[in-house]
Scaffold this motif. Structure first.
Motif, mmCIF file in Angstrom:
data_model
loop_
_atom_site.group_PDB
_atom_site.id
_atom_site.type_symbol
_atom_site.label_atom_id
_atom_site.label_comp_id
_atom_site.label_asym_id
_atom_site.label_seq_id
_atom_site.Cartn_x
_atom_site.Cartn_y
_atom_site.Cartn_z
ATOM 1 N N ILE A 228 -2.119 -7.202 -16.578
ATOM 2 C CA ILE A 228 -3.277 -6.771 -15.781
ATOM 3 C C ILE A 228 -2.860 -6.511 -14.338
ATOM 4 N N ILE A 229 -1.987 -7.387 -13.817
ATOM 5 C CA ILE A 229 -1.512 -7.204 -12.437
ATOM 6 C C ILE A 229 -0.744 -5.889 -12.318
ATOM 7 N N LYS A 230 0.097 -5.587 -13.308
ATOM 8 C CA LYS A 230 0.851 -4.333 -13.292
ATOM 9 C C LYS A 230 -0.092 -3.125 -13.323
ATOM 10 N N LYS A 231 -1.165 -3.244 -14.088
ATOM 11 C CA LYS A 231 -2.156 -2.157 -14.165
ATOM 12 C C LYS A 231 -2.851 -1.978 -12.821
ATOM 13 N N ASN A 232 -3.177 -3.098 -12.169
ATOM 14 C CA ASN A 232 -3.823 -3.032 -10.852
ATOM 15 C C ASN A 232 -2.904 -2.395 -9.812
ATOM 16 N N ILE A 233 -1.615 -2.710 -9.895
ATOM 17 C CA ILE A 233 -0.634 -2.101 -8.984
ATOM 18 C C ILE A 233 -0.622 -0.587 -9.169
ATOM 19 N N LYS A 234 -0.610 -0.161 -10.429
ATOM 20 C CA LYS A 234 -0.551 1.268 -10.728
ATOM 21 C C LYS A 234 -1.807 1.999 -10.274
ATOM 22 N N ASN A 235 -2.926 1.288 -10.190
ATOM 23 C CA ASN A 235 -4.196 1.914 -9.791
ATOM 24 C C ASN A 235 -4.397 1.954 -8.273
ATOM 25 N N CYS A 236 -3.470 1.370 -7.524
ATOM 26 C CA CYS A 236 -3.594 1.367 -6.060
ATOM 27 C C CYS A 236 -3.482 2.795 -5.515
ATOM 28 N N THR A 237 -4.340 3.113 -4.552
ATOM 29 C CA THR A 237 -4.306 4.452 -3.940
ATOM 30 C C THR A 237 -3.920 4.412 -2.474
ATOM 31 N N SER A 238 -3.716 3.219 -1.942
ATOM 32 C CA SER A 238 -3.321 3.106 -0.527
ATOM 33 C C SER A 238 -2.340 1.963 -0.360
ATOM 34 N N GLN A 239 -1.605 2.019 0.741
ATOM 35 C CA GLN A 239 -0.638 0.971 1.036
ATOM 36 C C GLN A 239 -1.328 -0.358 1.292
ATOM 37 N N ASP A 240 -2.527 -0.324 1.867
ATOM 38 C CA ASP A 240 -3.276 -1.559 2.133
ATOM 39 C C ASP A 240 -3.643 -2.282 0.839
ATOM 40 N N GLU A 241 -4.077 -1.511 -0.151
ATOM 41 C CA GLU A 241 -4.402 -2.115 -1.454
ATOM 42 C C GLU A 241 -3.162 -2.742 -2.074
ATOM 43 N N LEU A 242 -2.056 -2.025 -1.982
ATOM 44 C CA LEU A 242 -0.801 -2.505 -2.551
ATOM 45 C C LEU A 242 -0.346 -3.791 -1.856
ATOM 46 N N ASN A 243 -0.477 -3.813 -0.528
ATOM 47 C CA ASN A 243 -0.085 -4.992 0.240
ATOM 48 C C ASN A 243 -0.926 -6.214 -0.139
ATOM 49 N N GLU A 244 -2.204 -5.967 -0.394
ATOM 50 C CA GLU A 244 -3.104 -7.075 -0.745
ATOM 51 C C GLU A 244 -2.695 -7.708 -2.077
ATOM 52 N N ILE A 245 -2.373 -6.863 -3.072
ATOM 53 C CA ILE A 245 -1.925 -7.395 -4.362
ATOM 54 C C ILE A 245 -0.580 -8.096 -4.210
ATOM 55 N N TYR A 246 0.291 -7.514 -3.392
ATOM 56 C CA TYR A 246 1.616 -8.113 -3.174
ATOM 57 C C TYR A 246 1.483 -9.531 -2.608
ATOM 58 N N ARG A 247 0.594 -9.698 -1.628
ATOM 59 C CA ARG A 247 0.409 -11.020 -1.018
ATOM 60 C C ARG A 247 -0.148 -12.029 -2.013
ATOM 61 N N SER A 248 -1.019 -11.571 -2.897
ATOM 62 C CA SER A 248 -1.638 -12.493 -3.863
ATOM 63 C C SER A 248 -0.685 -12.849 -5.013
ATOM 64 N N CYS A 249 0.379 -12.054 -5.179
ATOM 65 C CA CYS A 249 1.311 -12.278 -6.298
ATOM 66 C C CYS A 249 2.724 -12.551 -5.807
ATOM 67 N N ILE A 250 2.834 -13.127 -4.633
ATOM 68 C CA ILE A 250 4.146 -13.332 -4.020
ATOM 69 C C ILE A 250 5.074 -14.164 -4.915
ATOM 70 N N SER A 251 4.475 -15.052 -5.728
ATOM 71 C CA SER A 251 5.286 -15.907 -6.600
ATOM 72 C C SER A 251 6.028 -15.110 -7.670
ATOM 73 N N TYR A 252 5.514 -13.926 -7.979
ATOM 74 C CA TYR A 252 6.099 -13.109 -9.041
ATOM 75 C C TYR A 252 6.723 -11.826 -8.508
ATOM 76 N N LYS A 253 7.069 -11.839 -7.232
ATOM 77 C CA LYS A 253 7.565 -10.608 -6.620
ATOM 78 C C LYS A 253 8.853 -10.122 -7.269
ATOM 79 N N ASP A 254 9.709 -11.050 -7.750
ATOM 80 C CA ASP A 254 10.950 -10.626 -8.400
ATOM 81 C C ASP A 254 10.665 -9.872 -9.696
ATOM 82 N N ILE A 255 9.651 -10.331 -10.438
ATOM 83 C CA ILE A 255 9.295 -9.687 -11.700
ATOM 84 C C ILE A 255 8.599 -8.359 -11.458
#
Length: 286
Positions: A228-255
């Motif tokens: 689901i997280i991967k799907k949400n990343i793919k649906n991002c249309t702006s850098q701000d949206e992408l940054n928000e998901i990145y911050r919430s998933c920092i524990s899985y940033k390597d994956i």
């Protein structure tokens, strides 16, 4: 390497049922599969090495069956698993995996030369089979036949055989690969000899129903769903949206890192295309 807080991801259960002939392993596996599939047995497949015994339980629903014929090689099991995966099955029952080990033991006994070094021709095949189960993105229920196990104890100067319980007919230690292992007795009652979910470990003996499968399904889905997280990343249309998901998933940033990078490029390319279109069709001031 990076130290992070532990978080349990959503999982696909890999479990085993072990018991003697007639203990009800096949029926129990189908009942658990019914719970795992939300009562939709059309998404359940049985890889049957027990002479078509899985068809005896067709009254439970319209599940799918692959009847395997000898020889029961690891490669044949893997081929059957791939057929199930390609057909979109959610739950695969391997009934049973004891035949695979019997086949490998027979293969080993017929090899010429040194018996010890000949295991180098057996172990990789067994490992490939087990890895296929562990790495496939579906629920697996494997059944194993058991036999009475004995040890020799010294009593009054003599070695006397004593029963020490049931031993699965499979490679020693295979139970460590599963998240749950149920022992089923001749009266069809189950106990958990291994349970990393902590759902059944402290329970007295119980009868398996589809409710057991539903409990396991709830446990599997209570973790984080990376798909689901991967799907949400793919649906991002702006850098701000992408940054928000990145911050919430920092524990899985390597994956997830490559998914973030790919979407970042996509967003930038989309912005360049939009900017070029505006320059051609709109008005600009210098």
């Amino acid at each position: 390497m990076e130290l992070r807080k532990s978080e349990r991801k959503r999982a696909k259960i890999k479990m085993a049922l072990q018991g003697s002939s007639g203990s009800g392993k096949s029926m129990s596996a189908l009942l658990i599969a019914k719970g795992l599939s939300n009562d939709d047995l059309s998404k359940v497949a049985v890889i049957d090495t027990e002479n078509g015994s899985s068809d005896l339980y067709a009254h439970l629903g319209r599940y799918n069956v692959i009847n395997m014929e000898p020889p029961y090689t690891p490669e044949k099991y893997i081929e059957a698993i791939d057929i199930c995966l390609n057909a979109g099955m959610d739950v695969i029952i391997l009934d049973s995996i004891s035949h695979c080990w019997d086949e490998l033991i027979d293969f080993h006994s017929k090899l010429p030369g040194n018996s010890f070094t000949n295991w180098n021709r057996v172990t990789p095949r067994q490992k490939a089979f087990v890895n296929k189960i562990l790495q496939s993105p579906v629920h697996f229920i494997s059944t194993m036949r058991t036999k009475q196990d004995y040890v020799l104890n010294l009593k009054n100067g003599k070695y006397v055989p004593e029963k020490v319980g049931l031993k699965a007919i499979q490679r020693d230690g295979v139970e460590y690969e599963f998240t749950i292992v149920f022992n089923i007795d001749s009266k069809h009652f189950a106990t958990a000899s291994k349970d990393r979910t902590n759902l059944f470990g402290d329970k007295p003996e119980f009868q398996i129903t589809s409710g057991v499968g539903k409990q396991i399904k709830d446990w599997c889905e209570s973790g984080i769903d990376l798909d689901i997280i991967k799907k949400n990343i793919k649906n991002c249309t702006s850098q701000d949206e992408l940054n928000e998901i990145y911050r919430s998933c920092i524990s899985y940033k390597d994956i997830l890192n490559q998914h973030f990078v790919d979407q970042q490029h996509h967003i930038k390319n989309s912005q360049i295309i939009n900017s070029n279109n505006f320059s051609k069709n709109g008005t600009t001031t210098n």
